[in-house]
Motif scaffolding. Sequence first.
Motif, PDB file in Angstrom:
ATOM      1  N   ARG A   1      -1.626  -5.492  -4.876  1.00 57.81           N
ATOM      2  CA  ARG A   1      -2.836  -5.060  -5.579  1.00 57.81           C
ATOM      3  C   ARG A   1      -3.601  -3.978  -4.804  1.00 57.81           C
ATOM      4  O   ARG A   1      -3.996  -2.957  -5.387  1.00 57.81           O
TER       5      ARG A   1
ATOM      6  N   ALA B   1      -2.141  -2.968 -11.497  1.00 54.08           N
ATOM      7  CA  ALA B   1      -2.286  -3.920 -10.396  1.00 54.08           C
ATOM      8  C   ALA B   1      -1.854  -5.310 -10.824  1.00 54.08           C
ATOM      9  O   ALA B   1      -1.198  -6.040 -10.054  1.00 54.08           O
TER      10      ALA B   1
ATOM     11  N   ALA C   1      -7.401  -3.506 -14.770  1.00 50.14           N
ATOM     12  CA  ALA C   1      -6.463  -2.872 -13.839  1.00 50.14           C
ATOM     13  C   ALA C   1      -5.046  -3.341 -14.152  1.00 50.14           C
ATOM     14  O   ALA C   1      -4.439  -4.099 -13.389  1.00 50.14           O
TER      15      ALA C   1
ATOM     16  N   ALA D   1      -9.803  -5.496  -6.870  1.00 47.92           N
ATOM     17  CA  ALA D   1      -9.248  -5.841  -5.556  1.00 47.92           C
ATOM     18  C   ALA D   1     -10.249  -6.537  -4.651  1.00 47.92           C
ATOM     19  O   ALA D   1      -9.895  -7.457  -3.914  1.00 47.92           O
TER      20      ALA D   1
ATOM     21  N   THR E   1      -4.564   0.028  -5.822  1.00 44.16           N
ATOM     22  CA  THR E   1      -5.951   0.494  -5.776  1.00 44.16           C
ATOM     23  C   THR E   1      -6.068   1.800  -5.000  1.00 44.16           C
ATOM     24  O   THR E   1      -6.760   2.733  -5.428  1.00 44.16           O
TER      25      THR E   1
ATOM     26  N   TYR F   1     -10.252  -0.667 -10.490  1.00 44.92           N
ATOM     27  CA  TYR F   1      -9.213  -1.169  -9.586  1.00 44.92           C
ATOM     28  C   TYR F   1      -9.831  -1.674  -8.289  1.00 44.92           C
ATOM     29  O   TYR F   1      -9.403  -2.682  -7.724  1.00 44.92           O
ATOM     30  N   VAL F   2     -10.848  -0.951  -7.804  1.00 47.32           N
ATOM     31  CA  VAL F   2     -11.537  -1.411  -6.596  1.00 47.32           C
ATOM     32  C   VAL F   2     -12.223  -2.744  -6.856  1.00 47.32           C
ATOM     33  O   VAL F   2     -12.133  -3.682  -6.036  1.00 47.32           O
TER      34      VAL F   2
END
Length: 439
Positions: free
Chosen positions: A269, A257, A254, A118, A273, A114-115
Amino acid sequence: MTTSPESTGGSVSVVQGTALTLAAVLGTGVISLPALAIEAAGPASLVAWAALLLISVPLAATFAALGARHPDGGGVATYARLAFGERVSTMVGWGFFLAIPIGAPVAAGFAASYVADAVGGGRSTEVVVTAAVICVVAVMNWFGIQVSAGVQLAIAGAIATLLLVVIVVSVPRVDPGHFSPFLTHGWSGVGSAAAVLVWAFAGWEIVSSLSAEYRDPARDIGRATSTTLGIVTVLYLGIAFVTVGVLGHATGRAPLADLLAGAFGEWARPLTTVIAVLLTVGAINSYFAGASRLGAALAITGAMPRWLGSDIGDGRRTPRHALSVVVGLGLLVTIGEAALGRPTDATLLVTTGTFALVYVVGTAAAVRLLPGGWPRVAAVVSVAASIVLVVLTGWAVLLPIATGLAGLLWTTRRRRGPGSPDPQPRTIGGDTTVAGPLL
């Protein structure tokens, strides 16, 4: 020692028990597993989700019945010891202890994806964030900075709310065309998806571990379990449905997101995260805390090298030696995966295989410990279902089996030698440790 329901003196109500069980079952997997399941089975991954939810009914009922009749914090290890003796309990302890550092990079990797989604950076970002999450949780445990139960429940509540929002805003955007062809990878793909999704359903055993904390285990555990099962069914099936229906085969790492960004715009988003990272830190923190104490408990009883528990003095210090082993192995797995070019979820099946084996042992113990009637029927069905999950895991299940056998062999040779430790009760962090591991 098992206590009767009347003497537990717990303070957990039905509502609190529901929240705690939901926090255990609704773990890190839901933020990334829908995408992995679609990769394995396409739209037919919905069948795997539904099948595991169906299996969850007897599993949850079995552990609820065990908790109501034998309220004890030891959970599966206690039931294994009561039903099969110390050796089986030791094997379960070894398998679970070493599964934590193998599974930590998987859980941290879910948040890392997820990081990376993003901020960018791709694979390198995922590896760095995975290692960073493990290190942050290690420092928290080293200095005794535990995430409180209230905070963890709040995070679980936030993720449950997020999932419900995702479902509601995504249903109008479902494209029926994304469900065809349905069996894109055949029925074998459904089996592969089910083996992956076991991660999302690990947690029902926590019902028995929390049993001694209920005000009235015989009455309240069943109610809390039923409520949790209903909530999990709605959220899991809803997320699986909209992930397939909205994202189709183009699902990224993700999915939550992607769904929120599609409904509200890209500003959503980063919010997803943050929640994913907080959820992951809280979950790994609990597992590291539990694994370090389990390792020390095994060491005290002679089931692991004594060094792992040698830094426990007055029973209140963090078992840093055992924690160091867990963290070191977790980072080693992360570095090894990066060096081999493997994704952070490469060890997922090994971890889910361990969960499935724990279920086999716990439900088999239930067959011996529970009375006749529906509790035993549920236990028998659960044993069969757990064995199927082990088979679906494939070769990866051999590692936890080998780990358990190695632990049994080491313990047997250790206790036959001179100067074997006296397996008397000791305390770790205020909890009494009996002759056997506490999961």
